[in-house]
Design a protein around this motif. Sequence first.
Motif, mmCIF file in Angstrom:
data_model
loop_
_atom_site.group_PDB
_atom_site.id
_atom_site.type_symbol
_atom_site.label_atom_id
_atom_site.label_comp_id
_atom_site.label_asym_id
_atom_site.label_seq_id
_atom_site.Cartn_x
_atom_site.Cartn_y
_atom_site.Cartn_z
ATOM 1 N N LYS A 36 0.840 -1.215 0.000
ATOM 2 C CA LYS A 36 0.000 0.000 0.000
ATOM 3 C C LYS A 36 0.871 1.260 0.000
ATOM 4 N N LEU A 37 1.891 1.275 0.849
ATOM 5 C CA LEU A 37 2.743 2.474 0.940
ATOM 6 C C LEU A 37 3.492 2.716 -0.363
ATOM 7 N N LYS A 38 3.835 1.632 -1.061
ATOM 8 C CA LYS A 38 4.518 1.795 -2.353
ATOM 9 C C LYS A 38 3.542 2.384 -3.371
ATOM 10 N N ASN A 39 2.346 1.789 -3.441
ATOM 11 C CA ASN A 39 1.365 2.238 -4.448
ATOM 12 C C ASN A 39 0.872 3.652 -4.181
ATOM 13 N N ASP A 40 0.584 3.969 -2.920
ATOM 14 C CA ASP A 40 -0.061 5.257 -2.620
ATOM 15 C C ASP A 40 0.944 6.378 -2.359
ATOM 16 N N ALA A 41 1.980 6.069 -1.594
ATOM 17 C CA ALA A 41 2.853 7.137 -1.086
ATOM 18 C C ALA A 41 4.238 7.111 -1.722
ATOM 19 N N GLY A 42 4.482 6.122 -2.603
ATOM 20 C CA GLY A 42 5.780 6.035 -3.275
ATOM 21 C C GLY A 42 6.904 5.535 -2.389
ATOM 22 N N ILE A 43 6.538 4.948 -1.238
ATOM 23 C CA ILE A 43 7.572 4.492 -0.291
ATOM 24 C C ILE A 43 8.073 3.098 -0.686
ATOM 25 N N ALA A 44 9.373 3.013 -0.946
ATOM 26 C CA ALA A 44 9.939 1.707 -1.289
ATOM 27 C C ALA A 44 10.477 1.081 -0.010
ATOM 28 N N CYS A 45 9.637 0.309 0.655
ATOM 29 C CA CYS A 45 10.111 -0.373 1.872
ATOM 30 C C CYS A 45 9.646 -1.816 1.820
ATOM 31 N N THR A 46 10.177 -2.644 2.698
ATOM 32 C CA THR A 46 9.692 -4.010 2.794
ATOM 33 C C THR A 46 8.997 -4.164 4.154
ATOM 34 N N PHE A 47 8.365 -5.317 4.324
ATOM 35 C CA PHE A 47 7.675 -5.551 5.610
ATOM 36 C C PHE A 47 8.634 -5.429 6.788
ATOM 37 N N ASP A 48 9.909 -5.623 6.514
ATOM 38 C CA ASP A 48 10.919 -5.597 7.556
ATOM 39 C C ASP A 48 11.227 -4.194 8.083
ATOM 40 N N ASP A 49 10.829 -3.182 7.317
ATOM 41 C CA ASP A 49 11.064 -1.786 7.738
ATOM 42 C C ASP A 49 9.883 -1.253 8.543
ATOM 43 N N ILE A 50 8.900 -2.118 8.828
ATOM 44 C CA ILE A 50 7.656 -1.659 9.470
ATOM 45 C C ILE A 50 7.504 -2.306 10.846
ATOM 46 N N LEU A 51 7.127 -1.457 11.809
ATOM 47 C CA LEU A 51 6.779 -1.947 13.153
ATOM 48 C C LEU A 51 5.311 -1.619 13.403
ATOM 49 N N ILE A 52 4.524 -2.644 13.739
ATOM 50 C CA ILE A 52 3.113 -2.410 14.084
ATOM 51 C C ILE A 52 3.048 -1.960 15.544
ATOM 52 N N VAL A 53 2.263 -0.906 15.779
ATOM 53 C CA VAL A 53 2.138 -0.372 17.144
ATOM 54 C C VAL A 53 0.661 -0.222 17.519
ATOM 55 N N SER A 54 0.414 0.076 18.798
ATOM 56 C CA SER A 54 -0.967 0.186 19.292
ATOM 57 C C SER A 54 -1.500 1.597 19.031
ATOM 58 N N GLY A 55 -1.869 1.850 17.793
ATOM 59 C CA GLY A 55 -2.294 3.191 17.386
ATOM 60 C C GLY A 55 -1.069 4.059 17.174
ATOM 61 N N SER A 56 -1.232 5.106 16.349
ATOM 62 C CA SER A 56 -0.035 5.928 16.124
ATOM 63 C C SER A 56 0.310 6.754 17.356
ATOM 64 N N LEU A 57 -0.596 6.808 18.344
ATOM 65 C CA LEU A 57 -0.226 7.433 19.620
ATOM 66 C C LEU A 57 0.956 6.713 20.255
ATOM 67 N N GLN A 58 0.956 5.385 20.138
ATOM 68 C CA GLN A 58 2.113 4.655 20.687
ATOM 69 C C GLN A 58 3.367 4.971 19.865
ATOM 70 N N ALA A 59 3.158 5.202 18.568
ATOM 71 C CA ALA A 59 4.313 5.587 17.733
ATOM 72 C C ALA A 59 4.902 6.901 18.245
ATOM 73 N N LEU A 60 4.026 7.851 18.573
ATOM 74 C CA LEU A 60 4.516 9.137 19.098
ATOM 75 C C LEU A 60 5.325 8.914 20.379
ATOM 76 N N ASP A 61 4.771 8.100 21.284
ATOM 77 C CA ASP A 61 5.467 7.845 22.555
ATOM 78 C C ASP A 61 6.823 7.174 22.325
ATOM 79 N N LEU A 62 6.832 6.170 21.452
ATOM 80 C CA LEU A 62 8.077 5.421 21.242
ATOM 81 C C LEU A 62 9.144 6.298 20.604
ATOM 82 N N ILE A 63 8.749 7.052 19.612
ATOM 83 C CA ILE A 63 9.730 7.901 18.918
ATOM 84 C C ILE A 63 10.241 8.985 19.871
ATOM 85 N N ASN A 64 9.322 9.582 20.624
ATOM 86 C CA ASN A 64 9.758 10.577 21.610
ATOM 87 C C ASN A 64 10.715 9.958 22.623
#
Length: 412
Positions: free
Chosen positions: A83-111
Motif C-alpha cells: 500500500k505504501l509503495k502504491n499510494d505514497a511512493g515508499i519503497a520499503c519491505t515488511f521488515d522496515d515496518i513496526l506495528i504499534v498500538s495506534g499511532s499514539l504509541q508511535a509518538l510515545d516510542l519515537i519521543n
Amino acid sequence: MTSQAFDFAPLFPAGLPAPSVKWTGSPKYNFTGGNNDPDQIPIDGLLAASNAVLKREGRTLASYGLASGPQGYKPLREFLATKLKNDAGIACTFDDILIVSGSLQALDLINSVFLTRGDTVIIEQDCYQGSINRLTRLGVNMVGIPLDRDGMRMDALAAALADLRQKGIRPKYIYTIPTVQNPTGTILSEARRVELLKLSEEYGVPIFEDDCYADLIWSGERPPALYAMSKTGGVIHIGSFSKSIAPALRVGYIVAGWDVLSRILAMKTDAGSGALEQMVLAEYCAPHFTTHVPKLRKGLRAKLETLMEALNEQFGTAAEFDDPKGGIFLWVKLPDTVDSVKLYQSALRAGVAINPGPEWSINKPHSQSRLRLCFASPSHEDIRQGVATLAEICRKEFGVPARIANVERAAT
Ligand SMILES: Cc1ncc(COP(=O)(O)O)c(C=O)c1O
C-alpha cells in the motif's frame, strides 16, 4: 476495630499528570476527537475476515507475536509495504515496518528514543493536541512554524532553523502532518516537500512525518510521502488504520530504517500489539481496502458539506474557514471577541462538544477564537442541530453572529 480507606495519595511520585476525569457519557452533539463515522465501519467484511483468519491461523495466538516476530503480524506488514509503495511512493519491505498500538504509541516510542527534558523540536504552530501534550509533559521546547494554505511555511522554517543554529541549538526533529494536516486540513505541496527535505539535510535535523489522514484526500491523489522523497533516509514515517478503518482497533505503524527501528523496538516493551486486530485487518484490507476507502471518503465529504452549509446558514460571515482537502476536521475562525475556551464550556452545558483552538495550537493568541470541529461521527441531522445550538450560544455569550439562519436578532 474500624477500617479506614487506604490512602494511596502519598505514594504517587511528583510530576505525574493530573488525574483523569471520569467519563460521564458522550454529549448529544459531539464534534470532538478524531472519531469516525459509525455507519462506515465495514462490519460484515470484518466479521468474515475474522472468521476466516481465526479458522486458518487461530493456533498462532498461543505465541506472543504470533508466528511473525516482535514487529507485528507479517501479512499486515506485507499489506502495508504494498500500500505504501502504491499510494505514497515508499519503497520499503515488511521488515522496515513496526506495528504499534495506534499511532499514539508511535509518538510515545519515537519521543522516548529521541527526547530528554530541555530538548527542542520544531512543530507546525497549529498541531495535533496529542503531540503537543506529550511534548509539554516531556519538558521539551516547541518552536511553532505557521501554516498557510499549502501547509507549513518554508520561509518561516528556514528562519527558525537559522535562528536556532545561531543560538547553538540543534532541534531533535521537525514534526509535521504534511498530508491533510490536523487541524488545518492543508496538504504540504510537493515543491515545499522538496524544500523541507533540503532544509532538514542542511541543518541535520530529521523529519518526523505523521501521515494518518493521507487516505482521506477527496481527490484520492496524494503527493509522495517525505519518506519516499528523502535521499538520505532522514525521515521517520508513521501511519494508522484509525482514520481509514476504525480508531478503536488501535492499530498504527512506524516505517524507519533499522538504525532507528531497532532502538524503537527495544522501547516497545508490551510484548506486541493486539494480535486479533492485526490479523483481522490484514485479512480484510488485502482484498477490500481500495474499495472501502473511496466510499468512506465520499460519505465524509458529504458530511463536511452539511457542516459548511450549516455554518454558513447559522453564522454567515462570522465563521471563516477554508474547505479542507480531506480528513475529518474543519478549522473554524470566529470573530476575535469569541473566546473559544469559554465557548467550549457553555456549549458543553448545552450538549455541544467542540475542540477549542488553544488546545490545538502553541500560538494561543492566534488560536483563541478558533475551534476545531470533527464532522465524521455526528449524523447529518446532528451536525445541523448542533451548529444551530452552537450559534445560539455564541450569540448569547459573545453577541456574534448577529444574524442566525438569516433572521436578524438583537443580542440578549
Ligand atoms: C495527527 C495525529 N497523529 C496521531 C493520532 C493518533 O491516532 P491513533 O493512535 O488512533 O492512530 C491522531 C489522532 O487523531 C492524529 O490526529
